[in-house]
Scaffold this active site. Structure first.
Site, PDB file in Angstrom:
ATOM      1  NE  ARG A 105       9.368  35.727  23.484  1.00 39.86           N
ATOM      2  CZ  ARG A 105       8.963  36.835  24.095  1.00 39.86           C
ATOM      3  NH1 ARG A 105       9.588  37.982  23.882  1.00 39.86           N
ATOM      4  NH2 ARG A 105       7.932  36.816  24.914  1.00 39.86           N
ATOM      5  CG  HIS A 157      16.482  32.902  23.054  1.00 40.17           C
ATOM      6  ND1 HIS A 157      16.379  34.243  22.770  1.00 40.17           N
ATOM      7  CD2 HIS A 157      15.616  32.693  24.091  1.00 40.17           C
ATOM      8  CE1 HIS A 157      15.506  34.814  23.569  1.00 40.17           C
ATOM      9  NE2 HIS A 157      15.030  33.899  24.378  1.00 40.17           N
ATOM     10  N   GLY A 186       4.869  22.257  35.965  1.00 39.88           N
ATOM     11  CA  GLY A 186       6.019  21.368  35.838  1.00 39.88           C
ATOM     12  C   GLY A 186       7.251  22.098  35.346  1.00 39.88           C
ATOM     13  CG  ASP A 187      12.039  22.342  35.800  1.00 40.05           C
ATOM     14  OD1 ASP A 187      12.487  22.218  34.646  1.00 40.05           O
ATOM     15  OD2 ASP A 187      12.665  22.907  36.716  1.00 40.05           O
ATOM     16  CG  PHE A 188      11.382  23.139  30.138  1.00 39.95           C
ATOM     17  CD1 PHE A 188      12.665  23.230  30.656  1.00 39.95           C
ATOM     18  CD2 PHE A 188      10.822  24.275  29.584  1.00 39.95           C
ATOM     19  CE1 PHE A 188      13.379  24.405  30.627  1.00 39.95           C
ATOM     20  CE2 PHE A 188      11.538  25.478  29.550  1.00 39.95           C
ATOM     21  CZ  PHE A 188      12.817  25.538  30.071  1.00 39.95           C
ATOM     22  CG  ASP A 234       5.946  28.169  32.420  1.00 38.80           C
ATOM     23  OD1 ASP A 234       6.946  27.959  33.130  1.00 38.80           O
ATOM     24  OD2 ASP A 234       5.921  29.023  31.514  1.00 38.80           O
TER      25      ASP A 234
END
Length: 531
Positions: free
Chosen positions: A436, A439, A418-420, A392
């Site tokens: 979650r 969405h 990190g950034d997905f 995350d």
């Protein structure tokens, strides 16, 4: 049960004796869950109902003769025999109707004969006993929920009324087999809902339109901490008003309204919390206090701009607050803390996720955008030989470290910042979790996330997606409500049907295998990385 020697021993005809004997055998041998399965297959209401008795319509004998025949079949008759008409839909030409009750074995279940002296033939639709289930709660909210669950299962209303001798409101249904619900006491509102009333549509519409009043009333008592003040016992309005610094009469009126909804209980001018209201306490497991504050506060304001979103396609949240949600939270730490606390409190269903997964005996579980780490903690505690990685953004990792350490898992989890959208997801996981997340984004951005996960996952690895999918055949109320919520309070978000998830996954390297239900209409969508 033997019915040999039918003839002079029985006043009832042979067909009716066998019907009653079969019913007595069924009542004696059948528990609540099995009886419910016989009339409402696929429902789960056994915790709210108990099998009370079976009722049959018979004809051509007196009530006294019917009672004597019950005794001959091993049933203990109860008196007095009732003269009043039962809460059962009979024709207008039934001049002599009596109710004969009996206890089967040691009880508590029994058999009820509705004796129609003026009829010679029992309709074929009444051959089988009408199974009657007694509600185990007298809470209005619970009773309404049980009633709606029965009605949604398919049976049609078939009359009803108040039974004085049992002090219960009896609601009859017809379907494959006939059944009835017995709610304790007089339940006039529920009976009118069941029977239909000329003003019902108008009442229902008023109930829908006043939903905002419920939301704000809950938010106010959550903000004031009323449920916390009631944690150690009942308190008067004056005591609550003094502790919260508000006007006594106005607080009383709000509490009275919420009590009508089952949130609080009142005795004179003294208030106590119900099981429902206890969820507004800040110190209970599964607390929804901050959720009430968020929905009745920040998100209440953004929902006021729903028309703007419908007309323009722009986020109502952004229109009201001048920034996208995550940018707003970054600039307003107090709102961010409330949002994060509310999301955690609304995630009690995450405890059920490990039981819905086929976890391997060993290997790694990678929680992508794992937030504060609660879901990963539940999974790792369910499988002691697994290790984990939580991926995350850097500012989230600190909170996750504390949560995982609190679960005694610090040594089994690697925290990866990190950034997905841009950074590689940790490779080598046997199971990847996305809870979650999808969405929040449109299909294009979801594709980016899924491809990033797929590049880290070996063929055959499991991807478990936790979302609130919209049912294909009949949209559930919670998923549809959350779909509008995502439209209002998110720039790109939406809920999806399983078919939409299947298409999205297939386009990005995964195969959707199964959708497994969780509480609160949530689900785990289990997918496999394809070769």
């Amino acid at each position: 049960m033997s019915t040999g020697g039918i003839g002079p021993r029985f006043a009832l005809g042979e067909r009716d004796v066998r019907r009653v004997a079969d019913a007595v055998d069924f009542i004696r041998a059948t528990g609540t869950r099995e009886a419910l399965d016989a009339v409402l297959p696929g429902t789960d209401l056994a915790r709210h109902l108990e099998f009370a008795h079976g009722a049959l319509l018979v004809a051509g004998v007196s009530a006294e003769q019917a009672a004597a025949d019950l005794a001959r079949l091993g049933v203990t008759p109860r008196d007095p025999v009732a003269r009043e008409r039962p809460a059962w839909r009979l024709g207008p030409d039934d001049p002599d109707v009596r109710v004969v009750r009996g206890v089967v074995g040691d009880g508590p279940r029994g058999v009820v004969l509705v004796v129609c002296g003026g009829r010679g033939v029992v309709p074929a639709c009444e051959d089988e006993p009408r199974l009657v289930f007694r509600a185990t709660s007298d809470d209005d909210v619970v009773l309404r929920g049980v009633y709606e669950a029965v009605a949604e299962a398919g049976p049609a209303p078939d009359g009803g009324g108040y039974d004085r001798s049992e002090d219960a409101t009896v609601l009859h249904f017809r379907g494959g087999r006939r059944l009835a619900l017995a709610a304790p006491g007089r339940r006039d509102a529920l009976l009118l809902r069941h029977l239909g009333r000329p003003d019902q549509a108008g009442r229902d519409m008023l109930h829908l339109m006043s939903g905002a009043w419920r939301t704000r009333s809950l938010a106010v008592v959550a903000e004031l901490g009323v449920a916390d003040l009631l944690a150690d016992g009942p308190k008067s309005t004056a005591e609550l008003a003094a502790a919260t610094g508000v006007r006594e009469d106005n607080l009383r009126r709000v509490l009275r309204y919420l009590a009508s909804l089952g949130v609080f209980a009142v005795d004179g001018d003294t208030w106590s919390s119900t099981d429902l209201g206890a969820l507004l306490r800040s110190d209970v497991d599964g607390s929804q206090r901050d959720l009430a504050r968020l929905y009745g506060g920040l998100f209440y304001r953004s929902f006021g701009a729903l028309e703007h979103t419908v007309r323009t396609g722009e986020s109502a949240f952004t229109h009201v607050f001048g920034a996208d949600p995550f940018d707003h939270f970054a600039a307003h730490p107090a709102d961010a803390r409330l949002f994060e606390s509310a999301m955690a409190s609304g995630a009690s269903f995450l405890r059920a996720v490990p039981g819905a997964l086929d976890l391997p005996a060993e290997g790694a579980v990678v929680d992508v955008a794992g937030g504060d780490g609660h879901l990963l903690a539940y999974v790792l505690r369910a499988a002691p030989r697994l290790r984990g990685a939580l991926f995350d953004r850097p500012h989230v990792i600190g909170a996750a470290r504390a949560v995982l350490a609190g679960h005694g898992l610090a040594g089994r989890v690697e925290l990866v910042a990190g950034d997905f959208f841009r950074d590689p997801v940790p490779p080598g996981g046997a199971v990847y979790l996305l809870s979650r997340i999808l969405h929040d984004w449109d299909d294009e951005r979801c594709g980016t996330i899924l491809r990033n996960v797929r590049s880290a996952a070996a063929p055959g690895a499991t991807l478990a997606i936790v979302e609130r999918p919209i049912p294909e055949s009949r949209g559930g109320q919670l998923p549809l409500a959350w779909d509008v919520h995502m439209m209002v309070n998110n720039v790109h978000g939406r809920e999806r049907t399983p078919s939409e998830y299947r298409k999205l996954l297939c386009a990005n390297g995964f195969r959707l295998d199964e959708v497994r239900p969780l509480p609160l209409d949530m689900a785990v969508l289990v997918a496999t990385a394809t070769g």
